[in-house]
Design a protein around this motif. Structure first.
Motif, PDB file in Angstrom:
ATOM      1  N   MET A   1       0.828  -1.195   0.000  1.00  0.00           N
ATOM      2  CA  MET A   1       0.000   0.000   0.000  1.00  0.00           C
ATOM      3  C   MET A   1       0.867   1.252   0.000  1.00  0.00           C
ATOM      4  O   MET A   1       0.579   2.202  -0.715  1.00  0.00           O
ATOM      5  CB  MET A   1      -0.945  -0.010   1.191  1.00  0.00           C
ATOM      6  N   LEU A   2       1.899   1.242   0.810  1.00  0.00           N
ATOM      7  CA  LEU A   2       2.769   2.411   0.865  1.00  0.00           C
ATOM      8  C   LEU A   2       3.531   2.580  -0.443  1.00  0.00           C
ATOM      9  O   LEU A   2       3.717   3.706  -0.915  1.00  0.00           O
ATOM     10  CB  LEU A   2       3.732   2.301   2.055  1.00  0.00           C
ATOM     11  N   ASP A   3       3.952   1.469  -1.049  1.00  0.00           N
ATOM     12  CA  ASP A   3       4.640   1.533  -2.337  1.00  0.00           C
ATOM     13  C   ASP A   3       3.724   2.054  -3.439  1.00  0.00           C
ATOM     14  O   ASP A   3       4.193   2.610  -4.427  1.00  0.00           O
ATOM     15  CB  ASP A   3       5.191   0.156  -2.723  1.00  0.00           C
ATOM     16  N   ALA A   4       2.426   1.900  -3.260  1.00  0.00           N
ATOM     17  CA  ALA A   4       1.458   2.397  -4.245  1.00  0.00           C
ATOM     18  C   ALA A   4       1.190   3.892  -4.079  1.00  0.00           C
ATOM     19  O   ALA A   4       0.438   4.479  -4.849  1.00  0.00           O
ATOM     20  CB  ALA A   4       0.155   1.621  -4.143  1.00  0.00           C
ATOM     21  N   GLY A   5       1.781   4.507  -3.055  1.00  0.00           N
ATOM     22  CA  GLY A   5       1.651   5.948  -2.868  1.00  0.00           C
ATOM     23  C   GLY A   5       0.743   6.401  -1.756  1.00  0.00           C
ATOM     24  O   GLY A   5       0.573   7.597  -1.540  1.00  0.00           O
ATOM     25  N   TYR A   6       0.145   5.464  -1.017  1.00  0.00           N
ATOM     26  CA  TYR A   6      -0.699   5.859   0.111  1.00  0.00           C
ATOM     27  C   TYR A   6       0.173   6.400   1.243  1.00  0.00           C
ATOM     28  O   TYR A   6       1.320   5.994   1.406  1.00  0.00           O
ATOM     29  CB  TYR A   6      -1.534   4.675   0.603  1.00  0.00           C
ATOM     30  N   GLU A   7      -0.398   7.314   2.044  1.00  0.00           N
ATOM     31  CA  GLU A   7       0.346   7.949   3.131  1.00  0.00           C
ATOM     32  C   GLU A   7       0.236   7.191   4.444  1.00  0.00           C
ATOM     33  O   GLU A   7       0.798   7.620   5.450  1.00  0.00           O
ATOM     34  CB  GLU A   7      -0.127   9.385   3.322  1.00  0.00           C
ATOM     35  N   ARG A  35       6.791   3.510  10.235  1.00  0.00           N
ATOM     36  CA  ARG A  35       7.764   4.495  10.741  1.00  0.00           C
ATOM     37  C   ARG A  35       8.936   4.650   9.791  1.00  0.00           C
ATOM     38  O   ARG A  35       9.402   5.757   9.547  1.00  0.00           O
ATOM     39  CB  ARG A  35       8.275   4.084  12.126  1.00  0.00           C
ATOM     40  N   ALA A  36       9.415   3.527   9.271  1.00  0.00           N
ATOM     41  CA  ALA A  36      10.556   3.568   8.351  1.00  0.00           C
ATOM     42  C   ALA A  36      10.217   4.366   7.091  1.00  0.00           C
ATOM     43  O   ALA A  36      11.122   4.937   6.465  1.00  0.00           O
ATOM     44  CB  ALA A  36      10.988   2.150   7.987  1.00  0.00           C
ATOM     45  N   GLN A  37       8.930   4.400   6.728  1.00  0.00           N
ATOM     46  CA  GLN A  37       8.520   5.110   5.514  1.00  0.00           C
ATOM     47  C   GLN A  37       7.787   6.414   5.832  1.00  0.00           C
ATOM     48  O   GLN A  37       7.154   7.005   4.952  1.00  0.00           O
ATOM     49  CB  GLN A  37       7.663   4.189   4.641  1.00  0.00           C
ATOM     50  N   ASP A  38       7.868   6.866   7.081  1.00  0.00           N
ATOM     51  CA  ASP A  38       7.220   8.100   7.532  1.00  0.00           C
ATOM     52  C   ASP A  38       5.734   8.118   7.158  1.00  0.00           C
ATOM     53  O   ASP A  38       5.216   9.100   6.644  1.00  0.00           O
ATOM     54  CB  ASP A  38       7.943   9.327   6.965  1.00  0.00           C
ATOM     55  N   ALA A  39       5.077   6.993   7.399  1.00  0.00           N
ATOM     56  CA  ALA A  39       3.652   6.838   7.092  1.00  0.00           C
ATOM     57  C   ALA A  39       2.868   6.649   8.390  1.00  0.00           C
ATOM     58  O   ALA A  39       3.428   6.341   9.440  1.00  0.00           O
ATOM     59  CB  ALA A  39       3.446   5.640   6.168  1.00  0.00           C
ATOM     60  N   GLN A  40       1.565   6.830   8.305  1.00  0.00           N
ATOM     61  CA  GLN A  40       0.679   6.711   9.455  1.00  0.00           C
ATOM     62  C   GLN A  40       0.110   5.297   9.575  1.00  0.00           C
ATOM     63  O   GLN A  40      -0.202   4.669   8.573  1.00  0.00           O
ATOM     64  CB  GLN A  40      -0.489   7.689   9.315  1.00  0.00           C
ATOM     65  N   LEU A  41      -0.041   4.845  10.823  1.00  0.00           N
ATOM     66  CA  LEU A  41      -0.723   3.587  11.113  1.00  0.00           C
ATOM     67  C   LEU A  41      -1.955   3.927  11.941  1.00  0.00           C
ATOM     68  O   LEU A  41      -1.856   4.548  12.999  1.00  0.00           O
ATOM     69  CB  LEU A  41       0.187   2.624  11.878  1.00  0.00           C
ATOM     70  N   SER A  42      -3.113   3.525  11.446  1.00  0.00           N
ATOM     71  CA  SER A  42      -4.398   3.857  12.053  1.00  0.00           C
ATOM     72  C   SER A  42      -5.224   2.590  12.205  1.00  0.00           C
ATOM     73  O   SER A  42      -5.124   1.674  11.393  1.00  0.00           O
ATOM     74  CB  SER A  42      -5.124   4.853  11.134  1.00  0.00           C
TER      75      SER A  42
END
Length: 188
Positions: A1-7, A35-42
């Motif tokens: 998901m993160l590789d697809a561009g989601y934040e 955290r490694a990709q500076d993304a949010q976990l919700s």
């Protein structure tokens, strides 16, 4: 998901029993990646036991766990950036008892959610009437009043706190107006 561009990533896993150690391990693993990709976990969270231990009793009679212990809720909240309490489908028959329940849920959640985790209280932006959700009682206005009351009692200066409409595609203009009228938070 993160590789697809989601934040970020949001999980809504149901049913999820209180104390599930595999879920906590999953959150730990996902947190390392986000955290490694500076993304949010919700995550979406079950309601907190209105009485300690009630989740154990309720689990004997229902396949779907309704509540988490406050301790487990805190364990989850410490592993994520954002936690949204599903504070609807409560079976409360009156608007006043539903608002009081949301106030209690807000206080219980604030007590164990770190100030660095964004806490959101879910709002019922839909209408249905059945045993688990009485539409005349579970109103947006009652939920907003309850959240405001719980916040003012427990942590009025909390920065990372808000409301989350569920489910906006079913929302009526009444839902939106009750939200706007009841939640005019001053901005710094």
């Amino acid at each position: 998901m993160l590789d697809a561009g989601y934040e970020g990533v949001h999980l809504d896993l149901e049913p999820l029993h209180s104390g599930d150690q595999d879920y906590l391990a999953l959150l730990d693993d996902l947190r390392a990646v986000t955290r490694a990709q500076d993304a949010q976990l919700s995550v979406a969270a079950h309601q907190i036991d209105p009485l300690p231990g009630l989740h154990n009793v309720a689990g004997l009679f229902a396949d779907h766990p309704k509540w988490w212990s406050q301790r487990f809720f805190g364990q989850v909240a410490r592993r994520v950036d954002q936690i949204a309490v599903m504070s609807y489908d409560t079976a409360r028959p009156l608007e006043s008892t539903y608002g009081g329940f949301v106030a209690q849920q807000t206080s219980l959640a604030l007590e164990v959610t770190p100030p660095t985790t964004h806490l959101l209280m879910g709002l019922p932006f839909y209408y249905e009437s059945n045993f688990s959700h009485w539409g005349h009682a579970e109103t947006v206005a009652a939920a907003v009043r309850g959240a405001r009351l719980g916040l003012s009692r427990t942590d009025p200066d909390r920065e990372l706190f808000g409301l989350a409409p569920y489910i906006d595609f079913a929302a009526s203009e009444t839902n939106w107006s009750e939200y706007r009228e009841g939640w005019p938070r001053p901005r710094p």
